[in-house]
Design a protein around this motif. Structure first.
Motif: not given
Lengths: 349, 328
Positions: B27-31, B73-77, B67-70, B107-115
């Motif tokens: 997700i991003g601008e103009d991508i 809920a199990g996604k990798r944004g 990305c954080v919310g997703a 410790g239950k909700t990891p946040i796998p995101i890349v910014v």
């Protein structure tokens, strides 16, 4: 004075969803309203008596109809993200009262393991999304939870994000709602307009007559309703859920209510200075519990004795949970350094 | 092996991860239709569709928050900041929301995101298209911070960052995008570079130079000059800034006993200060000279060429500092 200012298209009459509720529902709703009231009273009392020595108690007295009315029509697979005046919502959506009390007392068994306080907890398995102290930020996070549903082909799962009228002045509130509206995400933002953001009155937070008018900027429905009237909250919520589930995008529901207490228990003295006494007295008369009880009696389905004030078993249930939390173990100091990183993926040294 | 640019390495890594794991989305601008301001996402929209390559409104907060919310809920944004400077708009999401999420979920909700996004100067980008504010995130618990210098590292680190279960802030120096070329492994090799591992890019005897990002190339160039003077640099490319690979750094310090830290960000409160402090705490008795830093001056990155050159570190600055250290 009527506080119901509903914006409606074509002036059509709202469906009275509440009239379709069974007698068993009505009793359950009545009990939930009381649960919310007694929960608040019990924690104020615990703080006052020194049973609870740490953290603040954020009151929700007078806002019970919002919590119950917005959650009662939800499906089990819907999401909520409650804020600090919605503690009972955690219980309505599946947490135990014991878990919630352990959270309040900062115990090892708490959902946050004692790391964070009060309402900053959640459980994605129950569809409860964790919020932070920056209330607006969760509106934007909610879009992500819903985006994940879209990727999974589950476009009909709704997320109810609670916020205050003050938080509607933040950037993330706008970015989140703008994003949700652009992509027609099933997000219902419940604005608990209790007239004060800490000490700041609503007219210094919002330039429009209603908070709901902010919806115009996103091209989405905005309702401004009497948040102390359970049936109004319930009916509006049912309508909003139909709208969101059908893929029409987000909705703002402004529930006009009043914060009868201070911002938190520490604020009771000053809160009497920054608010006129007459205002407080006026809103005391609009007690949602009294109003709902009157409604139930007016249906002719109940005797006075069937609607106890309060239902004592609920009071006992809450007290048992408090005793449980107090006697439950504190977190071990070293656990403060746990859960900062999750290395289970094994891509880090 | 495939010979690709730094930019292409990042593009390929993300594309291959998206093929491998349907939970990965961008997700991003103009991508989307445009393929990104620098073309790092070119061709993705057509291939993966609008739900996995999301053209966002200009809303850095929402981009990161989605990305954080997703992730909850199990996604990798993977969020693109069109320029890393704009991450300041989404700062609260990175620091207070993503960074704390695992902690406050018990410790239950990891946040796998890349910014991720382009950072750094030397292109006349001026104030808001040139900055290196990695120290903001270096300071924050719960985050990882990455900045590669070569295509193979960019490729392997991007894959590791996407697979990591934590929020990763990934700096891509835009000066390297098309200037630096190199070999990367084939897709089927499933190559990753573990986060938290530095790499010695050049072995030497006299000075340990700890650096990362575009500065790695500057230091390697300086090392060539200095070699002719008989000064030998050992060049450590951190690759991951947080967590720091102190093991590799200390090993080298014990060999050379002199340390120069080179980074592009403003000198004060930068990553170099922490590295210096840790070396002093953990290997003081091995040092023969004060730990020196070459970094940007404590100013913003200005537009006019003489100004930008004056503020940002140069190869000459590194050469002079190394000479001073050797003479100490």
């Amino acid at each position: 004075m009527s506080t119901t200012r509903t914006r409606r298209k074509n002036g059509q009459q709202r469906v009275a969803f509440h009239e379709r509720l069974e007698k068993s529902d009505l009793i359950e709703i009545y009990r939930r309203l009381w649960f919310a009231r007694l929960f608040d009273e019990a924690l104020y009392d615990a703080k006052k008596k020194g049973r609870l020595r740490r953290g603040n108690v954020y009151g929700s007295r007078g806002q019970e109809a919002i919590m119950v009315g917005t959650t009662y029509p939800l499906r089990p697979d819907d999401f909520v993200s409650p804020i600090h005046r919605d503690m009972p919502v955690f219980v309505f959506r599946g947490m135990t009262v014991e878990q919630v009390m352990c959270q309040v007392w900062g115990k090892a068994e708490a959902p946050t393991r004692g790391k964070d306080s009060w309402s900053h907890m959640g459980d994605m398995n129950l569809g409860i999304v964790h919020s932070t102290s920056m209330l607006g930020s969760t509106i934007a996070v909610a879009c992500g939870v819903l985006w994940a549903q879209r990727l999974d082909g589950r476009r009909d799962r709704v997320l109810v994000a609670y916020t205050g009228e003050g938080a509607t002045a933040t950037g993330p509130f706008h970015e989140g709602l703008n994003f949700a509206a652009v992509h027609k995400l099933p997000l219902i933002v419940v604005v608990e307009n209790n007239q004060y953001a800490y000490s700041t009155p609503v007219e210094l937070e919002v330039p429009t007559k209603t908070v709901a008018e902010r919806a115009l900027g996103y091209g989405i429905p905005g309702y401004s309703i009497d948040g102390n009237d359970f049936n109004a909250v319930y009916d509006t919520m049912c309508e909003a859920l139909d709208h969101a589930r059908a893929g029409n995008g987000p909705v703002i529901i402004e529930c006009v209510t009043y914060r009868l207490q201070g911002h938190a228990d520490h604020d009771e003295t000053r809160a009497r200075k920054y608010r006129p006494v007459e205002e407080i007295e006026l809103w005391e008369k609009r007690d949602p519990l009294v109003r709902y009880r009157q409604y139930l009696l007016s249906t002719g389905q109940f005797t006075e004795a069937e609607l106890p004030e309060p239902p004592l078993d609920i009071k006992e249930q809450i007290e048992r949970a408090i005793v449980y939390a107090i006697s439950s173990p504190d977190p071990e100091p070293h656990t403060a350094l746990e859960d900062i990183y999750d290395e289970s993926a094994g891509v880090s040294l | 092996m495939r010979e690709v640019t730094f930019l292409e390495a990042i593009r390929l890594a993300r594309g291959e991860e998206m093929e491998r794991d349907p939970n990965v989305f961008l997700i991003g601008e103009d991508i989307g239709r445009m393929g990104g301001a620098f073309g790092v996402t070119e061709g993705f929209y057509e291939h993966f569709g609008p739900d996995r390559v999301v053209d966002s409104p200009i809303s850095e907060t929402a981009i990161i928050a989605v990305c954080v919310g997703a992730a909850a809920a199990g996604k990798r944004g993977v969020a693109e900041m069109q320029f890393m400077d704009f991450i300041s708009y989404g700062f609260d999401q990175v620091v207070n929301v993503a960074g704390t999420y695992l902690y406050r979920s018990g410790g239950k909700t990891p946040i796998p995101i890349v910014v991720r996004g382009p950072s750094g100067g030397y292109i006349g980008g001026s104030l808001y298209h040139s900055q290196q504010f990695e120290a903001w995130f270096f300071h924050t618990p719960g985050l990882k911070v990455v900045q590669p210098a070569f295509p193979d590292d960019a490729y392997g680190l991007m894959k590791a960052a996407i697979r990591d279960n934590n929020p990763v802030v990934f700096y891509e120096h835009k000066h390297l995008y098309r200037r630096i070329k190199g070999p990367i492994p084939e897709a089927h090799e499933d190559y990753i570079v573990k986060l938290g591992s530095a790499r010695v890019r050049r072995y030497g005897e006299d000075i340990t130079v700890v650096t990362y990002g575009a500065m790695v190339h500057f230091v390697l160039e300086a090392a060539q000059h200095l070699e002719k003077e008989g000064i030998s640099l050992e060049v450590i490319d951190l690759r991951t800034i947080k967590p720091l690979d102190m093991k590799t750094i200390l090993q080298s310090v014990r060999k050379t006993s002199k340390v120069l830290i080179v980074y592009e960000a403003p000198k004060t409160g930068g990553v170099g200060a922490e590295i210096s402090a840790r070396i002093t705490e953990q290997a003081f008795e091995w040092l023969d000279a004060p730990i020196m830093r070459v970094a940007a001056k404590d100013a913003f990155v200005p537009f006019a060429e003489p100004l930008e050159k004056f503020v940002l570190p140069s190869v000459d600055d590194i050469v002079f500092a190394a000479r001073e250290l050797v003479a100490y």
